[in-house]
Design a protein around this motif. Sequence first.
Motif, PDB file in Angstrom:
ATOM      1  N   ASP A   1       0.785  -0.714   0.403  1.00  0.00           N
ATOM      2  CA  ASP A   1       0.080   0.263   0.155  1.00  0.00           C
ATOM      3  C   ASP A   1       0.503   1.182  -0.167  1.00  0.00           C
ATOM      4  N   GLY A   2       1.997   1.411  -0.506  1.00  0.00           N
ATOM      5  CA  GLY A   2       2.773   2.331  -0.919  1.00  0.00           C
ATOM      6  C   GLY A   2       2.102   3.420  -1.471  1.00  0.00           C
ATOM      7  N   HIS A   3       2.521   4.655  -1.199  1.00  0.00           N
ATOM      8  CA  HIS A   3       2.360   5.965  -1.065  1.00  0.00           C
ATOM      9  C   HIS A   3       2.307   6.362  -2.839  1.00  0.00           C
ATOM     10  N   PRO A   4       0.839   6.690  -3.255  1.00  0.00           N
ATOM     11  CA  PRO A   4       0.956   6.500  -5.356  1.00  0.00           C
ATOM     12  C   PRO A   4       2.725   8.505  -5.571  1.00  0.00           C
ATOM     13  N   ALA A   5       2.326   9.109  -4.742  1.00  0.00           N
ATOM     14  CA  ALA A   5       3.853   9.613  -5.450  1.00  0.00           C
ATOM     15  C   ALA A   5       4.712   9.461  -5.345  1.00  0.00           C
ATOM     16  N   LEU A   6       4.814   8.087  -4.569  1.00  0.00           N
ATOM     17  CA  LEU A   6       6.594   7.714  -4.870  1.00  0.00           C
ATOM     18  C   LEU A   6       6.770   7.046  -6.533  1.00  0.00           C
ATOM     19  N   THR A   7       5.817   6.419  -6.812  1.00  0.00           N
ATOM     20  CA  THR A   7       5.720   6.228  -8.613  1.00  0.00           C
ATOM     21  C   THR A   7       6.472   7.396  -8.820  1.00  0.00           C
ATOM     22  N   ASP A   8       6.566   8.519  -8.596  1.00  0.00           N
ATOM     23  CA  ASP A   8       6.348   9.813 -10.148  1.00  0.00           C
ATOM     24  C   ASP A   8       8.148   9.878  -8.950  1.00  0.00           C
ATOM     25  N   PRO A   9       9.153   9.661 -10.901  1.00  0.00           N
ATOM     26  CA  PRO A   9      10.019  10.217 -10.686  1.00  0.00           C
ATOM     27  C   PRO A   9      10.368  11.744 -10.351  1.00  0.00           C
ATOM     28  N   VAL A  10       9.654  12.467 -10.345  1.00  0.00           N
ATOM     29  CA  VAL A  10       9.602  14.017  -9.901  1.00  0.00           C
ATOM     30  C   VAL A  10       9.380  14.262  -8.841  1.00  0.00           C
ATOM     31  N   VAL A  11       8.818  13.328  -7.908  1.00  0.00           N
ATOM     32  CA  VAL A  11       8.757  13.316  -6.249  1.00  0.00           C
ATOM     33  C   VAL A  11      10.657  12.504  -5.816  1.00  0.00           C
ATOM     34  N   ARG A  12      10.318  11.665  -6.125  1.00  0.00           N
ATOM     35  CA  ARG A  12      11.527  11.315  -5.626  1.00  0.00           C
ATOM     36  C   ARG A  12      13.016  11.412  -5.684  1.00  0.00           C
ATOM     37  N   GLN A  13      13.216  12.312  -7.094  1.00  0.00           N
ATOM     38  CA  GLN A  13      13.782  13.565  -7.934  1.00  0.00           C
ATOM     39  C   GLN A  13      13.648  14.378  -6.876  1.00  0.00           C
ATOM     40  N   ALA A  14      12.633  15.091  -6.150  1.00  0.00           N
ATOM     41  CA  ALA A  14      13.181  16.117  -5.325  1.00  0.00           C
ATOM     42  C   ALA A  14      13.012  16.000  -3.924  1.00  0.00           C
ATOM     43  N   ILE A  15      12.868  14.557  -3.559  1.00  0.00           N
ATOM     44  CA  ILE A  15      13.140  14.289  -2.263  1.00  0.00           C
ATOM     45  C   ILE A  15      14.530  14.258  -2.480  1.00  0.00           C
ATOM     46  N   ARG A  16      14.957  13.671  -3.457  1.00  0.00           N
ATOM     47  CA  ARG A  16      16.656  13.677  -3.428  1.00  0.00           C
ATOM     48  C   ARG A  16      17.583  15.243  -3.144  1.00  0.00           C
ATOM     49  N   LYS A  17      16.949  15.368  -4.264  1.00  0.00           N
ATOM     50  CA  LYS A  17      17.032  17.018  -4.093  1.00  0.00           C
ATOM     51  C   LYS A  17      17.455  18.046  -2.844  1.00  0.00           C
ATOM     52  N   ALA A  18      16.397  17.549  -1.794  1.00  0.00           N
ATOM     53  CA  ALA A  18      15.721  17.918  -0.019  1.00  0.00           C
ATOM     54  C   ALA A  18      16.538  17.640   0.631  1.00  0.00           C
ATOM     55  N   ILE A  19      17.315  16.523   0.591  1.00  0.00           N
ATOM     56  CA  ILE A  19      18.421  15.558   1.235  1.00  0.00           C
ATOM     57  C   ILE A  19      19.589  16.622   1.229  1.00  0.00           C
ATOM     58  N   ASN A  20      20.387  16.725   2.055  1.00  0.00           N
ATOM     59  CA  ASN A  20      21.353  17.382   2.180  1.00  0.00           C
ATOM     60  C   ASN A  20      22.544  16.456   2.988  1.00  0.00           C
TER      61      ASN A  20
END
Length: 621
Positions: free
Chosen positions: A307-326
Amino acid sequence: MRSRKLILMAIVGAMVLAVTAPIAFAQDEGDTTPAADDGEKVVFTIGDTSEPSSLNPMAGYLATDFIFWNWAYHLPITFAMDDLSAVPDMVTDVQTSEDGMTFVYTLDDTLTWSDGQPVTAEDFEFTMNLYKDNHAYLPQNYLTLLESIEVTGPNEVTLVSTEPTSLYSGDIPYMYTYILPQHIWEGLEKPKQFKNIPMVGSGPFIVTEYETGQFVRMERNPEWEGTEPAMDEIIYQIFKSEDAEAEALKAGEIDFAYIDSANIYNDLATQPNIETMAGTIPSFDEIAMNTGSSFQDPEGAFEPHGDGHPALTDPVVRQAIRKAINSEEITEKVLLGYGLPGTSIIPPVSVAGARWEPTGEEVLTWDIPAANQMLEDAGYVDTDDDGVREMPEGSLEPGRPLEFRYYTQTNDQNTINAAPFIQEWLSQIGIDAKETPMTSGRLGDEINAGTFDLFHWGWIPDPDPDSALSWFQCEQRPPDGAAYGNNDSYYCNPEYDEMYLDQRQELDTTKRFDIVQQMQQRYYEDSPYAVLWYAPYLQAYRSDLFNGYQPQPAPQGDLLAGYTRQGIFNIEPASGSSTQNAADSKGGSPLVWILLAVVVVIAVIGGIMLSRRRSSDEDRA
C-alpha cells in the motif's frame, strides 16, 4: 506518548535500583553472556548490537551473517587481504573456454568437514544446484547464468553458462556461494528453514550454539588443517544498546566492538587500553522509496501487493526528495565527518573503473527551492495551506496529502539520528514524513509486504559491481508480500534490466564497465534510492587483551571478518593478557552495571528534555 509523570517515576526507580541493588541488576542482565566450559580456553569475544538474520546460507541476508559463514565455510574464489583481488579458496585453478561459456574448476582435495567427512567435488556440485533449485535468497543471484554444473573428475567440476560471461572465470571473487556438506543438507525437505546449528563446516571455526538476542558461540573445527588460529572459541555477544556494549569494552568484558554511533566511538577513542579504527569498506546507506509495489503490473513471479503512497511512483517526487536531502550536512552531523556523502549505488571501495560519479549538471544538488519548484510544476500543490502538498488532479489519488510512513531501525542508531534532519528537509518541500523506529526483522517484513513509503537501511555490496546492480532488476522485487526480494524499492525499468544483461555478457572489461557506469547513472536519475552516505566501519578493541589485527582491505578496512577468513589468523592474545575474558562471568562486575544504569538514567533525562517526538518501545511495536 507516555505521560511525563510516569517517565519521571521510572527515573526515580532507576536511580534507586542503581544505588541499592547493583548485584541483582548484574544477575538479571548476566544471562546475555555465555558461560565458559573450560577456564584454559582462549576465548575471543566480539560485541555488536546486530542480530543474525539466519545462520543458514540459504536464508540469511544481513552482513552480520557473513561473519559466521566466512569462518565456517569455503568460497570458490575468495578475496586478497590487501586489495580484495581474487585468490584461491576451494577452487585452486580455473580454465576458461575461448567462447567464455565453459569453466573447469580444479578443487582443493585436502579439505575435511568438521565431522570428519572429506570435502569433495560432489559437495561443490550439490551446493550450487541446491542454491539454484531452491531460490536461495542471496546465492541464487550469482547462478542465474549457470546452465549446468557437473563433476568431471575426482577434484574437478565443470560449469557451463547460458551465454558468454567473464563472471565465472576466476578473475574476480564473484560467487558468494559458501560450499555446504552434501551429506548434511541433501535429506532436508525444507533447506531454507534449517537452523544449521550446530554447523558442519570446512573452515577454522563452526557455530555450536546460538541464543537469540544473547550470543553466538563458535568453536574450533577439530578437522581444520590450515593455519592455526590463536583462539579456541569466538563469542559474538549481542547487546541491546551501544551504551551497554561500550561499557563492556571499557571493562574488558569483550575484546572487540563494532560501533555505529560516532559519539560512542569518539568516547572509546579516549579510553585507556582501547584502540579504534574507522575502516572503509564497500557500503552505503540510503533512504529507499516504495516506487509502486501495489501499482505495478504482474510480471513473472511478481504480483502487485502492499500500500505504498502513489506519489512515489513519480520520478519527479523522488528526485525532489533527493534534492531536498543534504548528504554533506547529514554525514557531518550524524557520522561526525567519518563517512563520505553519497551519490551512486556503487561505493568508492569497488573494482577499479567500475564506479560512476555524477558531475556538473548531472548532480541532483541539495536545493530546497528547486525541489519545491519541481513539485509545484508537476501539480503537487498545498491547496489547504497546511504545509503539506497534495496529489494533483488526474493522478492515481487526487487530493491525497503527501504524508509518508518513514521507517528507521532500533538496532542502528544512525538511522534514528538521521531522521530529524530528513523530516525537517522534507517538511520544507511540503512532505510530511512520519518516523517509526522498528527492529530490522520487522522492517524486512514491511519491505517484503510493500507496506512502507520510505525507510533507512544500507548495503555492503561485493567489490565487483555485478551483485549490487543485480539487486535492482524487475525480477528481484519481493514477489508476493511474503517472500524476500533484494529489490526493496520495487524499482522496475526494462532498459536497466537490458543493460544489466549486456554487462554480464561483455567479455571486454573496459566495455563492460562503460555499461556499468551507464546503469548507475540511470538509477541515480530515476532515484528509487537517495544514497545518504558511504558509512565508515567503526571498530574498537582492547589492545591489552588481543592484538595483531590486519585491516581488509588495506590500509583501513574490517579488522575481523572482512571478505576473507585470513584476518582471524593474525589475531593473538596480547603479551601478559588473560586468555579468558568475557566468558569468565555471566553478568560482568556490579560496578559496570551501576555505571550503565547511570548512563541509562542520563539518557532518559536527556530524551525528555531534548525530544518531544519520542514514544515508548511499546508504542512502536
